[in-house]
Write a protein that holds these residues in place. Structure first.
Motif, mmCIF file in Angstrom:
data_model
loop_
_atom_site.group_PDB
_atom_site.id
_atom_site.type_symbol
_atom_site.label_atom_id
_atom_site.label_comp_id
_atom_site.label_asym_id
_atom_site.label_seq_id
_atom_site.Cartn_x
_atom_site.Cartn_y
_atom_site.Cartn_z
ATOM 1 N N UNK A 67 0.826 -1.211 0.000
ATOM 2 C CA UNK A 67 0.000 0.000 0.000
ATOM 3 C C UNK A 67 0.863 1.266 0.000
ATOM 4 N N UNK A 68 1.960 1.245 0.800
ATOM 5 C CA UNK A 68 2.810 2.436 0.869
ATOM 6 C C UNK A 68 3.479 2.714 -0.466
ATOM 7 N N UNK A 69 3.887 1.664 -1.191
ATOM 8 C CA UNK A 69 4.527 1.867 -2.492
ATOM 9 C C UNK A 69 3.547 2.480 -3.483
ATOM 10 N N UNK A 70 2.293 2.030 -3.447
ATOM 11 C CA UNK A 70 1.266 2.591 -4.330
ATOM 12 C C UNK A 70 1.023 4.056 -3.982
ATOM 13 N N UNK A 71 0.938 4.339 -2.688
ATOM 14 C CA UNK A 71 0.723 5.720 -2.245
ATOM 15 C C UNK A 71 1.861 6.620 -2.703
ATOM 16 N N UNK A 72 3.106 6.186 -2.500
ATOM 17 C CA UNK A 72 4.248 6.999 -2.917
ATOM 18 C C UNK A 72 4.303 7.147 -4.434
ATOM 19 N N UNK A 73 3.820 6.133 -5.154
ATOM 20 C CA UNK A 73 3.765 6.232 -6.614
ATOM 21 C C UNK A 73 2.837 7.362 -7.021
ATOM 22 N N UNK A 74 1.672 7.460 -6.376
ATOM 23 C CA UNK A 74 0.730 8.534 -6.680
ATOM 24 C C UNK A 74 1.288 9.886 -6.239
ATOM 25 N N UNK A 75 1.976 9.922 -5.108
ATOM 26 C CA UNK A 75 2.578 11.172 -4.645
ATOM 27 C C UNK A 75 3.605 11.677 -5.657
ATOM 28 N N UNK A 76 4.503 10.794 -6.081
ATOM 29 C CA UNK A 76 5.543 11.184 -7.032
ATOM 30 C C UNK A 76 4.958 11.573 -8.382
ATOM 31 N N UNK A 77 3.936 10.841 -8.822
ATOM 32 C CA UNK A 77 3.312 11.166 -10.102
ATOM 33 C C UNK A 77 2.589 12.509 -10.025
ATOM 34 N N UNK A 78 1.978 12.784 -8.862
ATOM 35 C CA UNK A 78 1.326 14.074 -8.672
ATOM 36 C C UNK A 78 2.327 15.224 -8.685
ATOM 37 N N UNK A 79 3.506 14.991 -8.113
ATOM 38 C CA UNK A 79 4.552 16.021 -8.129
ATOM 39 C C UNK A 79 5.029 16.263 -9.555
ATOM 40 N N UNK A 80 5.224 15.175 -10.318
ATOM 41 C CA UNK A 80 5.646 15.317 -11.712
ATOM 42 C C UNK A 80 4.606 16.082 -12.520
ATOM 43 N N UNK B 268 -2.581 9.993 -15.306
ATOM 44 C CA UNK B 268 -2.899 8.589 -15.556
ATOM 45 C C UNK B 268 -1.674 7.751 -15.859
ATOM 46 N N UNK B 269 -0.622 8.395 -16.360
ATOM 47 C CA UNK B 269 0.571 7.646 -16.790
ATOM 48 C C UNK B 269 1.446 7.317 -15.581
ATOM 49 N N UNK B 270 1.098 6.264 -14.880
ATOM 50 C CA UNK B 270 1.926 5.831 -13.759
ATOM 51 C C UNK B 270 3.224 5.191 -14.247
ATOM 52 N N UNK B 271 3.241 4.726 -15.504
ATOM 53 C CA UNK B 271 4.470 4.185 -16.095
ATOM 54 C C UNK B 271 4.659 4.862 -17.455
ATOM 55 N N UNK B 272 5.011 6.158 -17.472
ATOM 56 C CA UNK B 272 5.148 6.874 -18.739
ATOM 57 C C UNK B 272 6.406 6.472 -19.501
ATOM 58 N N UNK B 273 6.429 6.830 -20.780
ATOM 59 C CA UNK B 273 7.589 6.555 -21.618
ATOM 60 C C UNK B 273 8.695 7.548 -21.284
ATOM 61 N N UNK B 274 9.909 7.205 -21.681
ATOM 62 C CA UNK B 274 11.058 8.069 -21.433
ATOM 63 C C UNK B 274 11.514 8.689 -22.746
#
Length: 406
Positions: A1-14, A48-54
């Motif tokens: 759960x914490x990894x998912x939460x931090x994923x959303x936090x980081x994606x929101x910052x981006x 929406x792009x939790x795994x975006x392209x580089x």
């Protein structure tokens, strides 16, 4: 759960960097209002792009501002991708969250799981709040009378709006002047044609996932404002001066008090009536080159902010911050990484020569490029250790092929 939460936090910052760019673009007066929802659509795609392209065009400073390892670090740090900001923030973060001697756990090991639970409750509350509002509104308009096709009238309706998902309907109050009704219907039909009812619902769903991010709240509120401005522009683009004046009077006649606003429906006089009236009265058809420039800007923004930097951060590759040459505590070399894709390489405890440069990670290969010469040092990443590759490295005087950094 914490990894998912931090994923959303980081994606929101981006995504926050993109929000700031669009807020700046909104200040440019000559950009057509119809382009603004397109810009906000890019924010939605980014969220929406939790795994975006580089790509090499990316201008996102950091895609992992808060690494999952922060919960276990002796000196917790964040990685914004901006060195000056890191210098200011990290001393505060380290001082506030570093574990005290004798503590059984880092305070972040307790705090982040609690925040992840709060995040889930917040998402549930946001969705539940919208659902309750929609059910209440649906109950209010259940006695609406069919006027024509998908147009209904109800005594419970104080301002015209669109309501519905797959089959949206236009709801009007009774006793509406014919000229006013024409303008209102044109406006609401434009909303349906532009799928604004779906955009707003989808935007609210994203806001529910990122409710903790203030920039997402700002983006949603400005998005709701901009779809009204864009819709007005679509309706009046072929109007004459007198017709625009009539349309402005219609806007003023249906100015909705704040207390009667709803979450999902698109009310005719819901948002920023004063600004909308000004835009209607001052409207000028955009020049073609301005429209083309706006589309070009949209493409550039997509390339720069919908993609992640091609470089992979050492933490993303599962590497540690510092490595030491195996089997030699005093005389061996060491390698340390920083968050701005640079490294420091100490070749030997007996030498004062220290290497500085930037690094790249491709697959299971780590390449170090020296700032001061053309030397490159290549390592294989093997189960979290670094094995020096003397055959492809350009300088082997300090290392032997196969030496291991752990």
């Amino acid at each position: 759960m914490t990894e998912v939460f931090l994923k959303f936090v980081n994606n929101g910052i981006s995504a926050g960097w993109l929000v700031l760019i669009i807020i700046f673009l909104r200040m440019i007066p000559r950009i057509p209002k119809r382009m603004r929802p397109v810009f906000w659509g890019l924010v939605g795609v980014r969220l929406m792009l939790l795994v975006p392209v580089k790509s090499v065009f990316s201008l996102i400073p950091s895609v992992q501002t808060i690494a999952p390892e922060i919960m276990y670090a002796r000196k917790p740090k964040i990685y914004t991708g901006i060195a000056i900001l890191n210098t200011i923030v990290n001393p505060i973060v380290s001082e506030s969250f570093s574990p005290n001697p004798g503590d059984s756990a880092n305070s972040l090991q307790v705090l982040i799981p609690i925040l992840s639970i709060v995040w889930i409750f917040g998402v549930v509350f946001m969705l539940g709040f919208a659902l309750v509002n929609c059910l209440r509104l649906r109950r209010r308009i259940r006695t609406a009378v069919l006027l024509d096709k998908n147009i209904y009238q109800s005594e419970e309706v104080f301002s015209p709006f669109v309501f519905g998902f797959l089959h949206p309907r236009i709801y009007l109050p009774f006793a509406v002047d014919e000229k006013i009704m024409r303008n209102v219907i044109l406006h609401e039909q434009a909303h349906i044609t532009r799928y604004d009812h779906l955009r707003k619902i989808f935007g609210y769903l994203l806001l529910s996932l990122y409710w903790f991010n203030p920039l997402c709240w700002a983006a949603y509120m400005l998005f709701c404002k901009d779809i009204e401005l864009a819709c007005d522009e679509c309706v009046i683009c072929n109007f004459g001066k007198e017709e625009r004046a009539d349309y402005s009077e219609t806007l003023l006649s249906f100015c909705v008090p704040k207390i009667k606003r709803n979450i999902c429906p698109l009310a005719f006089g819901e948002i920023a009536v004063k600004e909308r009236v000004k835009n209607v009265l001052r409207y000028k058809a955009p020049v073609s080159w301005i429209v083309m420039t706006a589309f070009a800007v949209c493409i550039v923004i997509a390339l720069c902010f919908l993609t992640n930097p091609k470089h992979i951060n050492f933490r993303e590759a599962g590497l540690k911050e510092v490595y030491f040459l195996e089997g030699s505590d005093l005389l061996g070399g060491s390698l340390s990484f920083s968050d701005n894709y640079s490294y420091t390489l100490v070749f030997s405890g007996l030498s004062s020569y220290i290497g500085y440069g930037d690094y790249e990670i491709e697959g299971k290969k780590l390449k170090l490029s020296n700032f001061f010469d053309d030397n490159q040092y290549i390592f294989d990443i093997v189960n979290g250790t670094l094995v020096f590759d003397g055959e492809v490295s350009t300088d082997t005087r300090w290392w032997k092929g196969g030496e291991v950094l752990k």
